[in-house]
Motif scaffolding. Structure first.
Motif, PDB file in Angstrom:
ATOM      1  N   MET A  83     -15.384  16.276  12.020  1.00  0.00           N
ATOM      2  CA  MET A  83     -13.961  16.483  12.086  1.00  0.00           C
ATOM      3  C   MET A  83     -13.314  15.720  10.927  1.00  0.00           C
ATOM      4  O   MET A  83     -13.551  14.545  10.743  1.00  0.00           O
ATOM      5  N   THR A  84     -12.472  16.419  10.188  1.00  0.00           N
ATOM      6  CA  THR A  84     -11.827  15.788   9.045  1.00  0.00           C
ATOM      7  C   THR A  84     -10.526  15.125   9.463  1.00  0.00           C
ATOM      8  O   THR A  84      -9.935  15.465  10.484  1.00  0.00           O
ATOM      9  N   LEU A  85     -10.113  14.186   8.639  1.00  0.00           N
ATOM     10  CA  LEU A  85      -8.845  13.502   8.888  1.00  0.00           C
ATOM     11  C   LEU A  85      -7.684  14.459   8.667  1.00  0.00           C
ATOM     12  O   LEU A  85      -7.772  15.369   7.836  1.00  0.00           O
ATOM     13  N   PRO A  86      -6.579  14.278   9.388  1.00  0.00           N
ATOM     14  CA  PRO A  86      -5.415  15.140   9.185  1.00  0.00           C
ATOM     15  C   PRO A  86      -4.819  14.930   7.792  1.00  0.00           C
ATOM     16  O   PRO A  86      -4.742  13.808   7.305  1.00  0.00           O
ATOM     17  N   LYS A  87      -4.435  16.005   7.173  1.00  0.00           N
ATOM     18  CA  LYS A  87      -3.873  15.963   5.825  1.00  0.00           C
ATOM     19  C   LYS A  87      -2.350  16.008   5.871  1.00  0.00           C
ATOM     20  O   LYS A  87      -1.751  16.624   6.749  1.00  0.00           O
ATOM     21  N   TYR A  88      -1.729  15.354   4.900  1.00  0.00           N
ATOM     22  CA  TYR A  88      -0.265  15.332   4.821  1.00  0.00           C
ATOM     23  C   TYR A  88       0.280  16.730   4.524  1.00  0.00           C
ATOM     24  O   TYR A  88       1.366  17.086   4.961  1.00  0.00           O
TER      25      TYR A  88
ATOM     26  N   LEU B 201     -10.954   9.685  17.441  1.00  0.00           N
ATOM     27  CA  LEU B 201      -9.650  10.223  17.847  1.00  0.00           C
ATOM     28  C   LEU B 201      -8.540   9.187  17.711  1.00  0.00           C
ATOM     29  O   LEU B 201      -7.388   9.535  17.440  1.00  0.00           O
ATOM     30  N   PHE B 202      -8.871   7.902  17.865  1.00  0.00           N
ATOM     31  CA  PHE B 202      -7.889   6.839  17.651  1.00  0.00           C
ATOM     32  C   PHE B 202      -7.410   6.859  16.203  1.00  0.00           C
ATOM     33  O   PHE B 202      -6.211   6.812  15.936  1.00  0.00           O
ATOM     34  N   LYS B 203      -8.365   6.934  15.295  1.00  0.00           N
ATOM     35  CA  LYS B 203      -8.047   6.918  13.863  1.00  0.00           C
ATOM     36  C   LYS B 203      -7.212   8.133  13.469  1.00  0.00           C
ATOM     37  O   LYS B 203      -6.238   8.014  12.722  1.00  0.00           O
ATOM     38  N   HIS B 204      -7.582   9.294  13.991  1.00  0.00           N
ATOM     39  CA  HIS B 204      -6.849  10.520  13.667  1.00  0.00           C
ATOM     40  C   HIS B 204      -5.409  10.460  14.178  1.00  0.00           C
ATOM     41  O   HIS B 204      -4.478  10.830  13.452  1.00  0.00           O
TER      42      HIS B 204
ATOM     43  N   GLN C 107       1.790   9.413   9.095  1.00  0.00           N
ATOM     44  CA  GLN C 107       2.246  10.491   8.221  1.00  0.00           C
ATOM     45  C   GLN C 107       3.585  11.048   8.693  1.00  0.00           C
ATOM     46  O   GLN C 107       4.486  11.312   7.885  1.00  0.00           O
ATOM     47  N   LEU C 108       3.729  11.217   9.990  1.00  0.00           N
ATOM     48  CA  LEU C 108       4.974  11.744  10.535  1.00  0.00           C
ATOM     49  C   LEU C 108       6.126  10.772  10.337  1.00  0.00           C
ATOM     50  O   LEU C 108       7.246  11.188  10.004  1.00  0.00           O
ATOM     51  N   GLN C 109       5.880   9.492  10.504  1.00  0.00           N
ATOM     52  CA  GLN C 109       6.931   8.502  10.295  1.00  0.00           C
ATOM     53  C   GLN C 109       7.346   8.456   8.828  1.00  0.00           C
ATOM     54  O   GLN C 109       8.534   8.304   8.513  1.00  0.00           O
TER      55      GLN C 109
END
Length: 67
Positions: free
Chosen positions: A1-6, A46-49, A56-58
């Protein structure tokens, strides 16, 4: 699973949508912490993601507020 991208946040435009997404992620983080404390099966990545997506949202929220 990859990290979420901006770049995936381009579809979110309003501050209300960002705040709702942050709330949902904080709730899921809380649930993950509860599972971890009760020794239920958790996936540590899942914690890291979730934390990364919240950051990113903030950041995007602060950019919208400046404009």
């Amino acid at each position: 699973m990859t990290l979420p991208k901006y770049k995936d946040l381009d579809s979110i435009v309003s501050e209300n949508d960002i705040e709702q997404e942050i709330f949902i992620l904080q709730k899921s983080l809380f649930d993950l912490r509860i599972k971890r404390s009760t020794n239920q099966a958790t996936k540590p990545h899942l914690f890291k993601h979730a934390k990364r997506r919240i950051a990113q949202l903030q950041f995007k929220k602060s950019l919208i507020a400046k404009n």
